[in-house]
Design an enzyme around this catalytic site. Structure first.
Site, PDB file in Angstrom:
ATOM      1  N   SER B 231       0.843  -1.183   0.000  1.00 55.19           N
ATOM      2  CA  SER B 231       0.000   0.000   0.000  1.00 55.19           C
ATOM      3  C   SER B 231       0.872   1.224   0.000  1.00 55.19           C
ATOM      4  O   SER B 231       2.058   1.147   0.294  1.00 55.19           O
ATOM      5  CB  SER B 231      -0.881   0.044   1.265  1.00 55.19           C
ATOM      6  N   SER B 269      -3.044  -3.257  -3.050  1.00 59.04           N
ATOM      7  CA  SER B 269      -2.457  -2.040  -2.520  1.00 59.04           C
ATOM      8  C   SER B 269      -3.540  -1.052  -2.090  1.00 59.04           C
ATOM      9  O   SER B 269      -4.446  -0.749  -2.858  1.00 59.04           O
ATOM     10  CB  SER B 269      -1.561  -1.401  -3.589  1.00 59.04           C
ATOM     11  N   ASP B 271      -4.034   2.419  -1.725  1.00 59.22           N
ATOM     12  CA  ASP B 271      -3.375   3.672  -2.094  1.00 59.22           C
ATOM     13  C   ASP B 271      -4.362   4.819  -1.949  1.00 59.22           C
ATOM     14  O   ASP B 271      -5.330   4.915  -2.712  1.00 59.22           O
ATOM     15  CB  ASP B 271      -2.870   3.582  -3.539  1.00 59.22           C
TER      16      ASP B 271
END
Lengths: 356, 356, 356, 356
Positions: B231, B269, B271
């Site tokens: 991340s 991830s 983000d």
């Protein structure tokens, strides 16, 4: 020649056969290029996801708005229903209404659509008003229909063609570009193809090399008050079995490919990504006796290779649009120079960014 | 040393004084670093937009979800109301609840907040479970409060500190990184600062150089089954007078900076970008005798320099996180090597990507 | 008694067996009610979509933000991945962090989850600070775990229980309410169940009758400066085979049911809808040997009956929360009266809005 | 007569002078009604936010997608930039392209716009194909320009006019409807006006009375297989000083007003809300010497009265569209009956839902 022919090898994944959006099987692309007199420099590009009746056999689709200063028509229905029922048309900013009308007419007249009363035309645009007499609104419905009619598979014409005829990118002549990637067989061996209409700005990077800076031509540079505005339409196709939700995620990554060319999605840029899957078993029939549809879809966990593929293909498609575009003179004797390939290649050599 | 000290000059805009998020005046950053025994490698980073009572003097803010596989708390209220009323806390994935509790406690106890009954804690995270015994949940409320207490202006500690203590980025040791940019005086002379917690993957590029490829360590490479998951939390601050709508647009561009480092926003991830303005005249008072608030805001047309600034600062902040992180051994004797700076610098030299 | 027992028949579709969210087979609901001394009036409600390991067998899910002035945790991951991996927990505003911690602990400790390092807890809340000493933060992790443990199928306790213990709705005592609908067999015979935690305001309507107006108690009325603020959490479950995209559309309609009770989604109201499908064949396994998952899903065209069902069930669930809640005295001797059922029923009779 | 003239008093807030969207000062509405031969039953409605050059003096605006099965053009730019630069045009589904072209032409030709090269036309639609030969595409650019030209303030024609000429609502004849509300002086005394183009279904409720049920005409009823599909365009104007973010929140509430009439936002319904503020000091000039704009805006805390106003005005506008529409015969001798006012009024009397 295209970028790859010069030894520019973007990313780590292999390309498809033609390194073009048409590597996604069944997909066809057609252009109408309008170059007339001193000031008509525009056109139309049509992308047909498959060869059948698109309205009767819709494809899963999604739209991501990178920066919404643009006139993309048809996005809300694609988002709500998760599918696309028309060719994707690209043209100039003031031609969207005409293109919608053409797509509506095209759809109504296709055999099998005699009872259809509602058509969602997906039409994107960028503004070619620097080279083109855009206020003259020279794109006709016939031009749009011709682009659809000309659509074919195989290699795709790039540069100053179709909707890219009059566009400007990083202060150089932009246009249509395309590229493709294949994911490793172990992860499915899917193809992702991208086609772009480049008309935007920023600080050009070619395969990581700061070309814009070294040429002294970039947004906010002192010597050149290049405006970063403009737009980029990005069309992403894949044969991977993904639904609308994951197509939206794929679409989002196309903007990351644009970023790698130095684009900044400036305030005035209408940057939109349209993504769809051509996977046959996912076609959505307009009518069905069944209340349900059975679909075999990739799990979320399998998405990352597709994300990487779309980033790479987008970056290369944009670079191809610049490499294939040629210097053009248009409206009010405005001249937009092609990217100076000799200088660019020297820079790439200096930066060790060529394969051979 | 940070990337710039080696002659790595990312982008075209100048940095702020410390090349850090703290170049945005009044903003403070604090870390709590937890390194205990063999398997505790985690921490907390706190970003305080201004020195006053944040709940009583909220700041305009927005959140952009780059990829939502994460546990960010507090985003919907920020989006709805367009403001932020707490410190921004970064920690590990399983510590979000504890950090929320700490922020709630901190807010309730601040002088002037005696009647407050509702607090929106904005807490982000990445998963440091490769090096850290994340299931042990070692972050305490006291650790969070300590990070807030330690917050200060000036240079910001980077690498294996705070919430970046146990993170992994592109298969190397990641961590906390920061950078800043100033827009040209002619466009306002505003500062944009970025702080990142890097824990993601892809194909590492450093200032355009394909470091990941040349080192043979990248997502989908044959030799290394590096997972791209992880991340990235990205915090963006600016002193420019922009409201929540334009802050969201700025936030969106941070993902473009991440893209330039080779990140792919992989499926796993989380983000997220948090963006806020510290511009004093835009503070939103919790209570007011007035029904209206008068604000002087930048026009949409003035956004592009800020967009470019956030892209550049994000790219450099991520690179800084890698340059400042050091090899770490943690849970189950897992070792994550620091980015091999000697090799990287050789590669940058080979690619002519160093200023000196 | 519940509204229907008085002859109040909302909408045109039949209810499920218990007229409760638990009519969706396999779903269980549990409450922890905290009433202590003079000023603790709060609690926890847990909704478990199925009896198995939710993390290992996730359910398709979506979240719609009606009005985001709230602290809902976990929404972005649900939206990104299209699924839910935890019980849904409802509690008070300042208890979200504690509830997250409890859900994380619960998940980590379930057999089969020994390697799990990431848990997305979905926790909603409303603010019961008028009757409850919310600043005292009396909800513990044990209270949350107890609600999960107590979860059972069959009839659901309503009114002043669980997360509804201290809530206020339209100026009267609110609480937990539930209802369900079945769609016609010809359209699938699916069940839609709704559970609400009511803590909001507006101009109360009961089955179309302007009760708030006739009682002189409504937002902006002169006699009562009732604040419309507060919040409403709405949890929607269905056994229909629908994916995340269509669940989001279903979620959106729950706000239309809230509207029919006279709710206005006021500025200060945190109104969120969580929708999921319990359809067994749609479970998303945490890990799988397969890269794909085959799903049989309802076509878009089949959605409208489900939309109608959720609107009706939401309206009735809210009314049930009011009918089942009882007058409560709490913090600082605040008293909130129950809806005066005798007067309300008279009004409904006057307006011919009772079936018998 | 309109609903209110029969003693139907919806909600608690007072109306503006004309109980019409034109109560928002400066706003004008124009219709072109096309009734020709047996099968042309369509038209155009234009809403002009102010009397000046809309492109040069844009208004803050937002769009909310209630259900995106529709062809609304122009929404993404409105969302990105937070403003509207054209008249709002409503027409039939297949006329959107033509309307866009007309708006582009109109804008290019306005004095002062000689250099304009980009126009964002905001065009909504519903499908009048049951009564109208929609495939014949009878709306011309001239028709659109005529609607703009005819725009005037004061009372607004409702029912079978303009874009509502051929629409169907709850199985009865729908059309154009309008209404307005004023917020209490103590909260600002602002006006909220709504104009709707009604072409949707569900279970009709008039002022809370279950008219659809009692008449046996509703979605999913056995006797009548009324399809709920269709669409509803909702245009909301206010003179309150609110920016795009809060206009989007206002827009969201219009769907709550629609819900109170029994609408269900069915799968096939394209339900969109366009909201804008006519507040003069918030006009966004196309060009400006200043980099900033100073605005005095309502605080979030002041929004709730506006939310209530838009809910009430939307409900009444929809009811007005039904009350003012008359029985119409059209394409293929389809007849759509007007709402039987005598029966409806009897039902309202039975349910004590009339003021006099």
């Amino acid at each position: 020649k295209r970028a790859r022919a010069f030894g520019i090898s973007i990313g780590v994944l292999p390309t498809g056969k033609n390194n073009a959006i048409t590597d996604v099987a069944g997909l066809r692309v057609g252009h109408t290029t309008l170059i007339r007199g001193n000031d008509v420099r525009t056109g139309v590009t049509a992308i047909l996801p498959h060869a059948g009746n698109l309205f009767q056999q819709k494809v899963p689709a999604a739209v991501f708005v990178g920066n919404g200063f643009g006139k993309l028509a048809g996005s809300t229905q694609v988002q709500e229903l998760g599918n696309l029922e028309s060719p994707v048309i690209l043209t100039n900013t003031l031609g969207v209404g005409t293109a919608m009308n053409a797509v509506v007419g095209y759809t109504l007249q296709q055999p099998g659509n005699e009872q259809v009363q509602s058509v969602n035309a997906l039409v994107g645009e960028t503004n070619d008003g620097h080279l083109n007499d855009i206020r003259g609104r020279h794109v006709s419905e016939a031009d749009v229909l011709e682009a659809i009619k000309q659509a074919k598979d195989g290699a795709v014409a790039e540069g100053n063609v179709g909707a890219g005829t009059g566009t400007v990118c990083f202060g150089f002549k932009g246009g249509i570009g395309t590229a493709s990637r294949k994911t490793p067989d172990a992860t499915g061996g899917y193809t992702v193809g991208v086609l772009v209409q480049t008309n935007f700005g920023g600080v050009l990077q070619v395969n990581g090399v700061p070309v814009g800076q070294e040429l002294g031509q970039y947004y906010l540079s002192q010597h050149l008050q290049e405006k970063a505005d403009g737009s980029c339409m990005l069309v992403v196709a894949t044969d991977a079995p993904v639904d609308a939700r994951n197509l939206e995620r794929i679409a989002k990554r196309a903007m990351m490919g644009l970023a790698k060319t130095g684009g900044i999605a400036s305030n005035g840029s209408g940057d939109y990504v349209i993504a769809f899957s051509t996977h046959e078993a996912l076609r959505v029939p307009y009518t069905s006796k069944e209340k349900t549809q059975t679909m075999t879809l990739l799990r979320n966990d399998e998405m990352s290779p597709l994300f990487m593929a779309v980033i790479e293909a987008t970056e290369e498609a944009i670079i191809n649009s610049l490499f294939k575009a040629e210097t053009m003179q248009g409206k009010e004797q405005h001249v937009v120079e092609a990217l100076p390939l000799d200088k660019v290649l020297k820079l790439l050599k200096k930066h060790n960014a060529l394969k051979h």
